[in-house]
Design a protein around this motif. Structure first.
Motif, PDB file in Angstrom:
ATOM      1  N   ILE B 118      51.685  59.619  30.276  1.00  0.00           N
ATOM      2  CA  ILE B 118      52.884  58.787  30.490  1.00  0.00           C
ATOM      3  C   ILE B 118      54.132  59.576  30.920  1.00  0.00           C
ATOM      4  O   ILE B 118      55.128  58.980  31.301  1.00  0.00           O
ATOM      5  CB  ILE B 118      53.230  57.955  29.226  1.00  0.00           C
ATOM      6  CG1 ILE B 118      53.683  58.860  28.076  1.00  0.00           C
ATOM      7  CG2 ILE B 118      52.052  57.105  28.814  1.00  0.00           C
ATOM      8  CD1 ILE B 118      54.127  58.068  26.854  1.00  0.00           C
ATOM      9  N   ASN B 121      56.095  58.789  34.153  1.00  0.00           N
ATOM     10  CA  ASN B 121      56.822  57.515  34.127  1.00  0.00           C
ATOM     11  C   ASN B 121      58.030  57.572  33.203  1.00  0.00           C
ATOM     12  O   ASN B 121      59.112  57.071  33.526  1.00  0.00           O
ATOM     13  CB  ASN B 121      55.916  56.375  33.648  1.00  0.00           C
ATOM     14  CG  ASN B 121      54.875  56.010  34.688  1.00  0.00           C
ATOM     15  OD1 ASN B 121      53.699  56.226  34.497  1.00  0.00           O
ATOM     16  ND2 ASN B 121      55.314  55.483  35.821  1.00  0.00           N
ATOM     17  N   HIS B 124      61.585  58.847  34.163  1.00  0.00           N
ATOM     18  CA  HIS B 124      62.418  58.026  35.061  1.00  0.00           C
ATOM     19  C   HIS B 124      63.006  56.794  34.355  1.00  0.00           C
ATOM     20  O   HIS B 124      63.632  55.955  34.989  1.00  0.00           O
ATOM     21  CB  HIS B 124      61.598  57.589  36.272  1.00  0.00           C
ATOM     22  CG  HIS B 124      61.171  58.753  37.120  1.00  0.00           C
ATOM     23  ND1 HIS B 124      62.066  59.524  37.823  1.00  0.00           N
ATOM     24  CD2 HIS B 124      59.951  59.303  37.334  1.00  0.00           C
ATOM     25  CE1 HIS B 124      61.429  60.493  38.451  1.00  0.00           C
ATOM     26  NE2 HIS B 124      60.143  60.387  38.173  1.00  0.00           N
ATOM     27  N   LEU B 125      62.769  56.685  33.070  1.00  0.00           N
ATOM     28  CA  LEU B 125      63.321  55.550  32.319  1.00  0.00           C
ATOM     29  C   LEU B 125      64.531  55.995  31.515  1.00  0.00           C
ATOM     30  O   LEU B 125      64.536  57.118  30.986  1.00  0.00           O
ATOM     31  CB  LEU B 125      62.272  54.991  31.346  1.00  0.00           C
ATOM     32  CG  LEU B 125      60.937  54.499  31.917  1.00  0.00           C
ATOM     33  CD1 LEU B 125      60.038  53.978  30.791  1.00  0.00           C
ATOM     34  CD2 LEU B 125      61.141  53.401  32.963  1.00  0.00           C
ATOM     35  N   ASN B 126      65.547  55.117  31.415  1.00  0.00           N
ATOM     36  CA  ASN B 126      66.669  55.462  30.542  1.00  0.00           C
ATOM     37  C   ASN B 126      66.280  55.188  29.078  1.00  0.00           C
ATOM     38  O   ASN B 126      65.191  54.678  28.803  1.00  0.00           O
ATOM     39  CB  ASN B 126      67.960  54.740  30.965  1.00  0.00           C
ATOM     40  CG  ASN B 126      67.880  53.232  30.758  1.00  0.00           C
ATOM     41  OD1 ASN B 126      67.222  52.756  29.827  1.00  0.00           O
ATOM     42  ND2 ASN B 126      68.525  52.470  31.628  1.00  0.00           N
ATOM     43  N   TYR B 127      67.182  55.531  28.160  1.00  0.00           N
ATOM     44  CA  TYR B 127      66.842  55.488  26.736  1.00  0.00           C
ATOM     45  C   TYR B 127      66.403  54.093  26.275  1.00  0.00           C
ATOM     46  O   TYR B 127      65.383  53.940  25.596  1.00  0.00           O
ATOM     47  CB  TYR B 127      68.050  55.984  25.922  1.00  0.00           C
ATOM     48  CG  TYR B 127      67.841  56.004  24.429  1.00  0.00           C
ATOM     49  CD1 TYR B 127      66.704  56.579  23.873  1.00  0.00           C
ATOM     50  CD2 TYR B 127      68.795  55.459  23.576  1.00  0.00           C
ATOM     51  CE1 TYR B 127      66.516  56.602  22.491  1.00  0.00           C
ATOM     52  CE2 TYR B 127      68.619  55.486  22.191  1.00  0.00           C
ATOM     53  CZ  TYR B 127      67.476  56.048  21.664  1.00  0.00           C
ATOM     54  OH  TYR B 127      67.289  56.073  20.312  1.00  0.00           O
ATOM     55  N   GLU B 129      65.253  51.723  28.157  1.00  0.00           N
ATOM     56  CA  GLU B 129      63.971  51.393  28.803  1.00  0.00           C
ATOM     57  C   GLU B 129      62.795  52.089  28.090  1.00  0.00           C
ATOM     58  O   GLU B 129      61.721  51.498  27.939  1.00  0.00           O
ATOM     59  CB  GLU B 129      63.991  51.797  30.281  1.00  0.00           C
ATOM     60  CG  GLU B 129      64.851  50.873  31.132  1.00  0.00           C
ATOM     61  CD  GLU B 129      65.158  51.452  32.524  1.00  0.00           C
ATOM     62  OE1 GLU B 129      65.634  50.686  33.371  1.00  0.00           O
ATOM     63  OE2 GLU B 129      64.953  52.672  32.736  1.00  0.00           O
TER      64      GLU B 129
END
Lengths: 238, 261
Positions: B118, B121, B124-127, B129
């Motif tokens: 993971i 992926n 590239h996600l904020n906290y 998310e």
């Protein structure tokens, strides 16, 4: 613990003892009256169900297999049920006067309203979980549990609605057990009394039989989730 | 009357996940059967779900707590670039690498594998998310697992009528009788015991579709389960509850356990 803020009782009781009688007469005029009384009953019997729920959670902590009651446990549960059923008497009299079709419709409405209540509260619950810092394991799993419970109840409600009387009666018994046993887990979470093992066991049972409904998820998050499907592959090597 | 081939949790996992070391052998084994000729019963299905939930619950909680603490101590996750986020995820794995007990090793191996899957992926996600991802992860995995199970295997549910007191009494006395014969089922192998009870139920009363079986073959890679089952089979159940009326003895005669590969 994140806040659930149940404004309504999420339990949908089913007076097992009373409804086992044959219900033959047809008096459609009673329907709205009974519906109103049941609504009132569900609202006001919260305390009784709360005691019942405490008892169930205690049993689940002693033995994760909830259906493995001792005689003592069974007697205590029966006493609680009888207490609850006592306040159901006046409703049962009216239910006796209804046709099976009317009864089914009544309970389908009730189960449907439970599903809608849970559905309505979901986004607020998600927000509360997202804003919470430092999770316990119950926090990280509870949303999945919540979604599976909605899905299971929704599925059962649809099946009851589509079934003929005999099957519908069996399904209504199952729905009442699901509502009580699995609803109690949500109440225990809400009161910060839920143990991880209990949640894991009940979630495993729910997920073995139903799929969660598709709730809206952020696009980036959804795409990341889709790439995660093979994660459990390293489990259980023996 | 029919016979049924049922699978244990470890075989189900071997067949579903290509990254598992026994996947190739499992696939060869699977090819020997026609579509849906292999079955699972509910206790195995529930165990598959439970194992997944237990591990993923720990992972999600630990990662959220790590990020939450980190946000308080140093630069916030949202202020990091993808490379720095990847380094932070390495720090997370390092916090779990110092414990030497066997359960901790299992957990570390799960976390390491999960992170490998993971990481690209997650960075590239904020906290918020990441938190939403972790809250939905168990749902996604369980949904996929359940789907794979129902596509590959048929499902045999033991006959169980709510109002059949005879069956309830039978199962209760069966539990007591088995526990009387082999105490190890009550402590270390509770799940195995429940699976065995379910198999005996299927043999004795048939399934929820009213099908009866003249024999059941259960495939497992679990040596302890095989050992306990054989011990039980060689015991004398007639010494126990009269209520069983020889059902247990007969069932044990027609249920067998084998290593699949």
């Amino acid at each position: 613990m994140a806040e659930l803020n149940f404004q309504e009782n999420i339990f949908t009781p089913y007076p097992l003892k009373e409804l086992s009688k044959d219900l033959k007469k047809k008096h459609s005029k009673w329907s709205p009256v009974v519906r109103k009384m049941i609504n009132e009953y569900v609202k006001t019997s919260g305390e009784g169900f709360s005691r019942f729920s405490d008892l169930l959670i205690k049993l689940m902590e002693d033995d994760l297999d909830i259906y493995n009651f001792t005689k003592e446990d069974e007697d205590e549960l029966k006493r609680e049920f009888e207490n609850i059923d006592k306040s159901f008497k006046h409703i049962s009299v009216l239910l006796d006067e209804m046709s099976e079709h009317e009864q089914k419709k009544l309970w389908v409405d009730k189960y449907d309203s439970t599903v809608k209540t849970l559905y309505k509260l979901r986004s607020q619950f998600l927000k509360s979980l997202l804003s919470k810092e430092l999770w316990k394991e119950t926090d990280s799993l509870i949303l999945t549990y919540y979604d599976y419970l909605i899905s299971t109840m929704s599925d059962l409600t649809r099946k009851i609605d589509e079934s003929h009387t005999e099957d519908a009666n069996k399904l209504m018994t199952i729905a009442s057990v699901v509502s009580l046993v699995y609803g109690s887990v949500l109440l225990a979470y809400d009161r910060d009394k839920l143990k991880t093992e209990v949640l894991v066991e009940r979630l495993s049972e729910l997920s073995a039989y139903s799929e969660p409904l598709n709730f809206k998820v952020n696009k980036k998050v959804k795409s990341a989730l889709e790439n995660s499907k093979n994660i459990p592959s390293c489990l259980l090597r023996n | 009357m029919a016979s049924a081939n049922l699978l244990d949790t470890n075989v189900v996992f071997d067949l579903i996940y290509p990254d598992r070391p026994r996947y190739k052998k499992a696939l060869e084994f699977y090819k020997n059967f026609k579509n849906l000729e292999l079955s699972i019963e509910p206790k195995v299905n529930i165990e598959c779900q439970r194992v997944t939930v237990e591990f993923i619950g720990k992972f999600s909680t630990d990662l959220e707590n790590f990020l939450s603490h980190r946000n308080q101590r140093s630069k916030r996750w949202d202020q990091l670039n993808p490379k720095q986020r990847s380094d932070a995820l390495n720090d997370f794995l390092n916090t779990h690498s110092n414990n030497n007990n066997s359960h901790a090793k299992d957990i570390l191996s799960f976390y390491t594998y999960t992170m490998k899957t993971i990481r690209s992926n997650l960075v590239h996600l904020n906290y918020i998310e990441v938190k939403e991802y972790l809250l939905n992860l168990s749902s996604e995995l369980l949904g996929n697992l359940r789907q794979q199970i129902f596509v590959r295997f048929s499902y045999i549910i033991p006959y169980y009528a709510i109002d059949k007191e005879e069956i309830i009494r039978f199962i209760d006395s069966l539990r007591e009788s088995i526990l009387g014969l082999d105490k190890s089922f009550s402590s270390s192998q509770k799940e195995d015991f429940n699976i065995l009870v379910s198999l005996i139920q299927i043999y004795t009363f048939g399934d929820s579709e009213s099908r009866r079986y003249d024999s059941l073959l259960f495939y497992t890679n679990d040596e302890n389960f095989l050992k306990s089952f054989n011990k039980l089979k060689n015991s004398d159940p007639s010494l126990n509850e009269k209520l069983l009326d020889g059902y247990l003895k007969k069932a044990l005669e027609f249920i067998s356990f084998e290593k699949p590969y």
